[in-house]
Design a protein around this motif. Structure first.
Motif, mmCIF file in Angstrom:
data_model
loop_
_atom_site.group_PDB
_atom_site.id
_atom_site.type_symbol
_atom_site.label_atom_id
_atom_site.label_comp_id
_atom_site.label_asym_id
_atom_site.label_seq_id
_atom_site.Cartn_x
_atom_site.Cartn_y
_atom_site.Cartn_z
ATOM 1 N N GLY A 52 121.451 8.445 35.636
ATOM 2 C CA GLY A 52 120.623 7.889 34.576
ATOM 3 C C GLY A 52 121.043 6.481 34.198
ATOM 4 N N LEU A 53 122.361 6.250 34.164
ATOM 5 C CA LEU A 53 122.867 4.913 33.847
ATOM 6 C C LEU A 53 122.521 3.920 34.948
ATOM 7 C CD1 LEU A 53 126.402 5.841 32.439
ATOM 8 C CD2 LEU A 53 124.408 5.079 31.134
ATOM 9 N N VAL A 54 122.560 4.391 36.200
ATOM 10 C CA VAL A 54 122.305 3.504 37.330
ATOM 11 C C VAL A 54 120.829 3.149 37.442
ATOM 12 C CG1 VAL A 54 122.373 3.329 39.857
ATOM 13 C CG2 VAL A 54 124.314 4.324 38.609
ATOM 14 N N PHE A 55 119.952 4.160 37.289
ATOM 15 C CA PHE A 55 118.534 3.950 37.549
ATOM 16 C C PHE A 55 117.681 3.822 36.279
ATOM 17 C CE2 PHE A 55 120.027 6.392 41.310
ATOM 18 C CZ PHE A 55 119.822 5.401 42.263
ATOM 19 N N GLY A 56 118.269 4.118 35.113
ATOM 20 C CA GLY A 56 117.490 4.076 33.883
ATOM 21 C C GLY A 56 116.901 2.707 33.603
ATOM 22 N N GLY A 57 117.671 1.653 33.851
ATOM 23 C CA GLY A 57 117.171 0.305 33.620
ATOM 24 C C GLY A 57 115.996 -0.030 34.521
ATOM 25 N N ALA A 58 116.044 0.433 35.770
ATOM 26 C CA ALA A 58 114.948 0.178 36.705
ATOM 27 C C ALA A 58 113.677 0.891 36.259
ATOM 28 C CB ALA A 58 115.341 0.628 38.106
ATOM 29 N N ILE A 59 113.822 2.131 35.768
ATOM 30 C CA ILE A 59 112.651 2.873 35.287
ATOM 31 C C ILE A 59 112.049 2.179 34.076
ATOM 32 C CG2 ILE A 59 111.899 5.051 34.253
ATOM 33 C CD1 ILE A 59 113.988 6.458 35.990
ATOM 34 N N LEU A 60 112.904 1.739 33.142
ATOM 35 C CA LEU A 60 112.411 1.037 31.965
ATOM 36 C C LEU A 60 111.697 -0.253 32.362
ATOM 37 C CD1 LEU A 60 112.161 0.685 28.915
ATOM 38 C CD2 LEU A 60 114.458 -0.331 28.916
ATOM 39 N N ALA A 61 112.253 -0.971 33.330
ATOM 40 C CA ALA A 61 111.624 -2.210 33.788
ATOM 41 C C ALA A 61 110.247 -1.939 34.397
ATOM 42 C CB ALA A 61 112.523 -2.912 34.803
ATOM 43 N N LEU A 62 110.139 -0.867 35.185
ATOM 44 C CA LEU A 62 108.847 -0.501 35.768
ATOM 45 C C LEU A 62 107.839 -0.126 34.686
ATOM 46 C CD1 LEU A 62 110.072 1.608 38.823
ATOM 47 C CD2 LEU A 62 108.859 -0.581 38.918
ATOM 48 N N PHE A 63 108.309 0.625 33.688
ATOM 49 C CA PHE A 63 107.432 1.016 32.592
ATOM 50 C C PHE A 63 106.953 -0.206 31.802
ATOM 51 C CE2 PHE A 63 108.662 5.754 31.797
ATOM 52 C CZ PHE A 63 108.207 6.057 33.065
ATOM 53 N N LEU A 64 107.857 -1.135 31.538
ATOM 54 C CA LEU A 64 107.486 -2.330 30.790
ATOM 55 C C LEU A 64 106.485 -3.180 31.573
ATOM 56 C CD1 LEU A 64 110.959 -3.351 29.305
ATOM 57 C CD2 LEU A 64 108.957 -2.542 28.025
ATOM 58 N N ALA A 65 106.650 -3.238 32.901
ATOM 59 C CA ALA A 65 105.695 -3.970 33.734
ATOM 60 C C ALA A 65 104.325 -3.298 33.693
ATOM 61 C CB ALA A 65 106.213 -4.058 35.169
ATOM 62 N N ALA A 66 104.311 -1.963 33.758
ATOM 63 C CA ALA A 66 103.041 -1.234 33.702
ATOM 64 C C ALA A 66 102.400 -1.350 32.333
ATOM 65 C CB ALA A 66 103.280 0.237 34.063
ATOM 66 N N TRP A 67 103.223 -1.433 31.283
ATOM 67 C CA TRP A 67 102.726 -1.512 29.904
ATOM 68 C C TRP A 67 101.891 -2.773 29.683
ATOM 69 C CZ3 TRP A 67 104.703 -3.930 25.067
ATOM 70 C CH2 TRP A 67 104.177 -3.322 23.917
ATOM 71 N N GLU A 68 102.102 -3.799 30.463
ATOM 72 C CA GLU A 68 101.310 -5.025 30.356
ATOM 73 C C GLU A 68 99.845 -4.774 30.703
ATOM 74 O OE1 GLU A 68 102.368 -7.934 29.173
ATOM 75 O OE2 GLU A 68 104.296 -6.967 28.779
ATOM 76 N N TYR A 69 99.564 -3.664 31.362
ATOM 77 C CA TYR A 69 98.192 -3.331 31.756
ATOM 78 C C TYR A 69 97.645 -2.170 30.923
ATOM 79 C CZ TYR A 69 99.508 -6.193 35.746
ATOM 80 O OH TYR A 69 99.940 -7.230 36.541
ATOM 81 N N ARG A 70 98.195 -1.963 29.734
ATOM 82 C CA ARG A 70 97.803 -0.855 28.866
ATOM 83 C C ARG A 70 96.354 -0.982 28.411
ATOM 84 N NH1 ARG A 70 101.074 -4.460 26.460
ATOM 85 N NH2 ARG A 70 100.547 -5.341 24.411
ATOM 86 N N LEU A 71 95.762 0.176 28.151
ATOM 87 C CA LEU A 71 94.374 0.210 27.683
ATOM 88 C C LEU A 71 94.260 -0.087 26.199
ATOM 89 C CD1 LEU A 71 93.124 3.403 29.590
ATOM 90 C CD2 LEU A 71 92.744 1.006 30.194
ATOM 91 N N PHE A 72 95.248 0.351 25.419
ATOM 92 C CA PHE A 72 95.202 0.187 23.966
ATOM 93 C C PHE A 72 96.543 -0.345 23.456
ATOM 94 C CE2 PHE A 72 92.609 3.905 25.127
ATOM 95 C CZ PHE A 72 91.360 3.459 24.717
ATOM 96 N N ASP A 73 96.502 -1.005 22.332
ATOM 97 C CA ASP A 73 97.721 -1.415 21.643
ATOM 98 C C ASP A 73 98.037 -0.370 20.582
ATOM 99 O OD1 ASP A 73 98.414 -3.915 22.888
ATOM 100 O OD2 ASP A 73 96.620 -4.761 21.955
#
Length: 318
Positions: A52-73
């Motif tokens: 989790g410590l090793v890959f957690g940052g990568a997952i958060l980064a992917l989520f934040l990148a996807a969040w830029e394409y969100r449907l709603f605020d």
């Protein structure tokens, strides 16, 4: 927005509860714990924390990148929008249900999830058997719809931590049943014991994380029976306490099957249900359950009364 994982604050409570359950087991059920099995569970939990410590940052980064394409605020300020957090928790639990169901029905995801089921004992230490390879299996993809809907990634990861904390206490035999209203709505030790069972009646049932209503809604619920002793583990037991084999055995099995399989079946050995084989030489949970149902029907079939017995009976009554 919380900037920490709630799980790290729950770890001391986990330890205290495990010790308390060990004391209960010493007096009431000494078979609940086995030292080598418990050590494997603890090691799996430690390894999962490192992963989790090793890959957690990568997952958060992917989520934040996807969040830029969100449907709603979707707002998330506390305490004003507390109900948004409740909605996120419920929807995240629904996403967990579909992840968990898929993890039992698709071999690729099962390879990452199987180590959680590998113990033949059922106690609070079993809850620590978390995956090391979830990032490799892309298990986090099941939360992407929430990100794209507009829930902030940190909110999703936070409520996911709460979901994981809830699931810890249901890995026990010390609690038989909760009040009926609680059993009707929430996942409980009784419901989750069914999920960890290898009995044909119980295979691939009760995928819920927090709310058992998802299983009842989607037809995967099975109640625990007092007249059938639960057998824990996986259909083909590991037969070893080797830590690395516990983590990677199914990935190794996939690699072997893909290498040996005809070209047209290679992807099926990755993405069909666990136990599937192109020649039908293995059993899936569905075929195991179907064979059990057939045997059950045979044993419960009423004795056939011959026409001669019927005639004799009518003569006697006359």
């Amino acid at each position: 927005m919380p900037d920490f994982s709630p799980v790290q604050y729950a770890i001391p409570v986990f330890v205290l509860l495990i010790v308390a359950e060990m004391m209960w087991a010493y007096r009431r059920n000494r078979h609940a714990y086995e030292p080598r099995d418990t050590f494997t569970s603890l090691a799996l939990g430690l390894g999962s924390t490192v992963a989790g410590l090793v890959f957690g940052g990568a997952i958060l980064a992917l989520f934040l990148a996807a969040w830029e394409y969100r449907l709603f605020d979707i707002p998330f300020a506390l305490p004003q929008y507390w109900w948004i957090w409740v909605a996120c928790f419920v929807l995240d639990d629904l996403a967990y249900y579909w992840f968990h169901r898929t993890a039992h029905r698709v071999r690729w995801f099962w390879a990452s999830h199987v180590n959680h089921h590998s113990s033949q004992h059922y106690n609070l230490s079993t809850a620590l058997r978390q995956t090391w390879t979830g990032f490799f299996a892309i298990s986090f993809a099941f939360r992407l719809p929430l990100v794209l809907l507009g829930f902030h990634p940190l909110m999703i990861l936070f409520v996911g931590g709460l979901n994981l904390i809830y699931q810890f206490w249901i890995h026990t035999e010390a609690v038989r049943r909760m009040p009926r209203w609680f059993e009707a709505v929430m996942n409980t030790p009784s419901h989750h014991r069914v999920h960890h069972a290898t009995n044909p009646r119980y295979l691939d049932r009760n995928y819920a994380g927090v709310f058992i209503v998802w299983d009842k809604l989607f037809g995967t619920f099975e109640a625990e029976r007092d007249d059938e002793r639960i057998r824990y583990g996986i259909v083909t037991q590991l037969g070893t306490f080797n830590l690395l084999w516990s983590v990677f055995h199914e990935w190794i099995g996939i690699a072997r099957d893909v290498r040996r399989a005809p070209w047209r079946h290679k992807l099926s050995y990755m993405f069909r249900e666990p136990g599937w084989s192109h020649d039908g030489s293995r059993s899936t949970s569905a075929t195991i359950r179907a064979a059990w149902e057939e045997r059950r029907k045979e044993t419960e079939k009423p004795e056939t009364v011959s026409s001669d017995n019927l005639i004799a009976g009518r003569t006697e009554r006359a």
